[in-house]
Design an enzyme around this catalytic site. Sequence first.
Site, PDB file in Angstrom:
ATOM      1  N   HIS B 188       0.809  -1.215   0.000  1.00 33.42           N
ATOM      2  CA  HIS B 188       0.000   0.000   0.000  1.00 33.42           C
ATOM      3  C   HIS B 188       0.846   1.271   0.000  1.00 33.42           C
ATOM      4  CE1 HIS B 188      -3.680  -2.180   0.162  1.00 33.42           C
ATOM      5  NE2 HIS B 188      -3.024  -3.042   0.921  1.00 33.42           N
ATOM      6  N   ARG B 295     -11.384   3.338  -4.750  1.00 34.08           N
ATOM      7  CA  ARG B 295     -11.415   2.269  -3.746  1.00 34.08           C
ATOM      8  C   ARG B 295     -12.198   2.761  -2.533  1.00 34.08           C
ATOM      9  NH1 ARG B 295      -6.010   3.010  -5.136  1.00 34.08           N
ATOM     10  NH2 ARG B 295      -5.205   1.424  -6.563  1.00 34.08           N
ATOM     11  N   ARG B 331     -15.747   1.282  -6.558  1.00 33.38           N
ATOM     12  CA  ARG B 331     -15.741  -0.147  -6.277  1.00 33.38           C
ATOM     13  C   ARG B 331     -16.305  -0.410  -4.879  1.00 33.38           C
ATOM     14  NH1 ARG B 331     -10.059  -3.074  -6.285  1.00 33.38           N
ATOM     15  NH2 ARG B 331      -9.855  -1.992  -4.309  1.00 33.38           N
ATOM     16  N   GLU B 430     -10.758 -10.223 -12.246  1.00 33.29           N
ATOM     17  CA  GLU B 430      -9.496 -10.425 -11.528  1.00 33.29           C
ATOM     18  C   GLU B 430      -9.299 -11.868 -11.100  1.00 33.29           C
ATOM     19  OE1 GLU B 430      -9.516  -7.853  -8.059  1.00 33.29           O
ATOM     20  OE2 GLU B 430     -11.660  -8.082  -7.835  1.00 33.29           O
ATOM     21  N   ASP B 454      -4.434  -8.729  -8.950  1.00 33.40           N
ATOM     22  CA  ASP B 454      -5.016  -9.992  -8.499  1.00 33.40           C
ATOM     23  C   ASP B 454      -5.083 -11.016  -9.630  1.00 33.40           C
ATOM     24  OD1 ASP B 454      -5.362  -9.954  -5.762  1.00 33.40           O
ATOM     25  OD2 ASP B 454      -7.225  -8.807  -5.858  1.00 33.40           O
ATOM     26  N   ARG B 464       0.948 -11.921  -4.232  1.00 30.68           N
ATOM     27  CA  ARG B 464       1.440 -10.580  -4.581  1.00 30.68           C
ATOM     28  C   ARG B 464       2.113  -9.875  -3.416  1.00 30.68           C
ATOM     29  NH1 ARG B 464      -4.220  -7.152  -4.984  1.00 30.68           N
ATOM     30  NH2 ARG B 464      -2.903  -5.358  -4.636  1.00 30.68           N
ATOM     31  N   CYS B 501      -7.653  -1.493 -14.459  1.00 35.97           N
ATOM     32  CA  CYS B 501      -7.439  -0.577 -13.339  1.00 35.97           C
ATOM     33  C   CYS B 501      -6.313  -1.054 -12.435  1.00 35.97           C
ATOM     34  CB  CYS B 501      -8.723  -0.344 -12.545  1.00 35.97           C
ATOM     35  SG  CYS B 501      -9.342  -1.820 -11.752  1.00 35.97           S
TER      36      CYS B 501
END
Lengths: 86, 551
Positions: B188, B295, B331, B430, B454, B464, B501
């Site tokens: 992040h 998000r 989302r 995803e 993803d 990941r 995205c």
Amino acid sequence: MKQFTYTITDPLGIHARPAGLLAKAAKAYADTTVTVTKDGNTVKATQLMKLMGLTVKQGNVVTVAADGPQEDAAIAAMEKFFKENL
Amino acid sequence: MILLQGKGVSKGVASGPIYFFQRPSTDITKTAVADIAAEKERIAAAQEKSMAQLEALADKAREETGEETAVLFETHAMFVEDEDYVEAIMTTLDEERCCAEYAVQQAGEQFAAMFAATDDAYMQARAADVKDVTRRILNNLMGIAEGGIDSDVPVILAADDLAPSETLQLDKSKILGFITAGGSGNSHTAILARTMGIPAICGLGDTLKQEYAGRDGYIDGETGQISIDPDEITLAAFRTKEKKQAEMKELLQSMKGQKDVTLDGREMMVYCNIGSPEDVAAVQANDGQGIGLFRSEFLYLAANDYPSEEDQFQAYKTVAAAMNGKRVVIRTLDIGADKQVEYFHLQKEENPAMGVRAIRICLNRPEVFRTQLRALYRASAYGKVAIMFPMITSVWEVKECKRACKKVMAELDAEGIPYNKDTELGIMIETPASVFVADALAKEVDFFSVGTNDLTQYTLACDRQANDLGKFFDPHHPAVLRALKMATDAAHAAGIWIGICGELGADLTLLETFLAIGIDELSVSPSSVLPLRAEIRKSIAKTCNLDMLKS
């Protein structure tokens, strides 16, 4: 002591915003105690958290009382406040 | 000169004092104190500081976000000096002869519990306000800076790694770059750095030492190098890069106001990914044509309890209105996996990436889903909102999402609340499953958006978050690119648009492949918009080929 009863018409009841304004308005009368009573539970109007904790909703009946040297002015201010905001 | 080598995860160079992130300690222990008067003075000082902060916040909110938020901060200020709350603190101090921290924490819990015990959903939610106020007073008591950065000048922020909720609370105007011991290109911190367009270096391990605090660091997010007290040659090289960066920025500014179109006239929608309403400023500064991924997790991660419909509505409305008719794809919550929220009480999972996350939580907990959908539909009256569901694997899931939307629309109709009936509904592609059944999914929705992070993780069976998978985690893998092609063909056969995205969208080496596949939209970090636009305007769509899908 002076008092009046009032039926809440505001759809949200005494939520955070009017509660804050009410507490502020009551504080203006330092030597006079302003209380709000719902279902037998009484809190001072200056006790913001407990006032909100009363969960006064639309349709509830509350009794507002003022006791002290400035009770006439305080109760008049309160009546005006409830009518305008709640 | 000290040289450190990490992994560059967000490009750019920056220099400034190194500052270690202060993580507020939530552990408060009850310690006995002899001088109660001194503790009372400490509390008075902390209250005073809290009031001043809240009044400043209220003023700022009144100018920037509006009356609603300003009143919230004013209510918080009144909580700080609430007579019962203060009395509870003083009583604990007098009776238990303990430290100020403990007394404040106790009062906070007592009044939060009072609100939580009411029979009214609105008042129950006020428990979070009490907790927030209590946290503020505690921070001031313990000298913990708000936003994690107690510095007057912008800094290079150093940390072991930052949790999503921590990155949200950072005072971003004070950050020149990030250097972290842990983390990866997908962490992040890295995503935030790219959104902000500032350099970030991760994976420094224990070479990142606390003793560097306060010293001037020169960081290069491309090479992953950090120098402290650089020698003349290193410094000169740094200055050259810095100058180049400034020139590049200027060059890119000329791209503003230009169309995202190839030399042979193929248009691409270049949108932005954002994580909170405040990122909209970066979208506008970089001339993003819309928001391809908003998000919504920030609302959940930053809170101590489920965010209310009203809070969510305000956040979505702010973004929708600010984008002024441009598309804003929001989302629905993508909690779970690496984004954990305590109050969701999710069960511990061996493999959370494949567990109850995102849409699975929503379909299991209709009430949580309903609140978010109501807020989204209400916001649709204020701009071009599109709703996107994450982690879809099956057609039935989409049908159930659409049923939930219909129910919410019927509710709003009954209540006379305005919303846009034609709000676009889309899904994230995803999972490999969604690629395989993309033809059936495409018939159900208005758009697809591929989450390449993803999709790569699930297609290649590579975690990941893991740092050491290196060459195995290859987003250019033909399997991933072929999946993109399959999803695109399915979308176009059904007459809907498809975008990307994930981080891959900003990968300029793949632009020709995306054009050849027929991708309609690329949603990237705001700072990637102009470089991408420059590249699109140099491309010729007709001559692009699918070679990268072959090997």
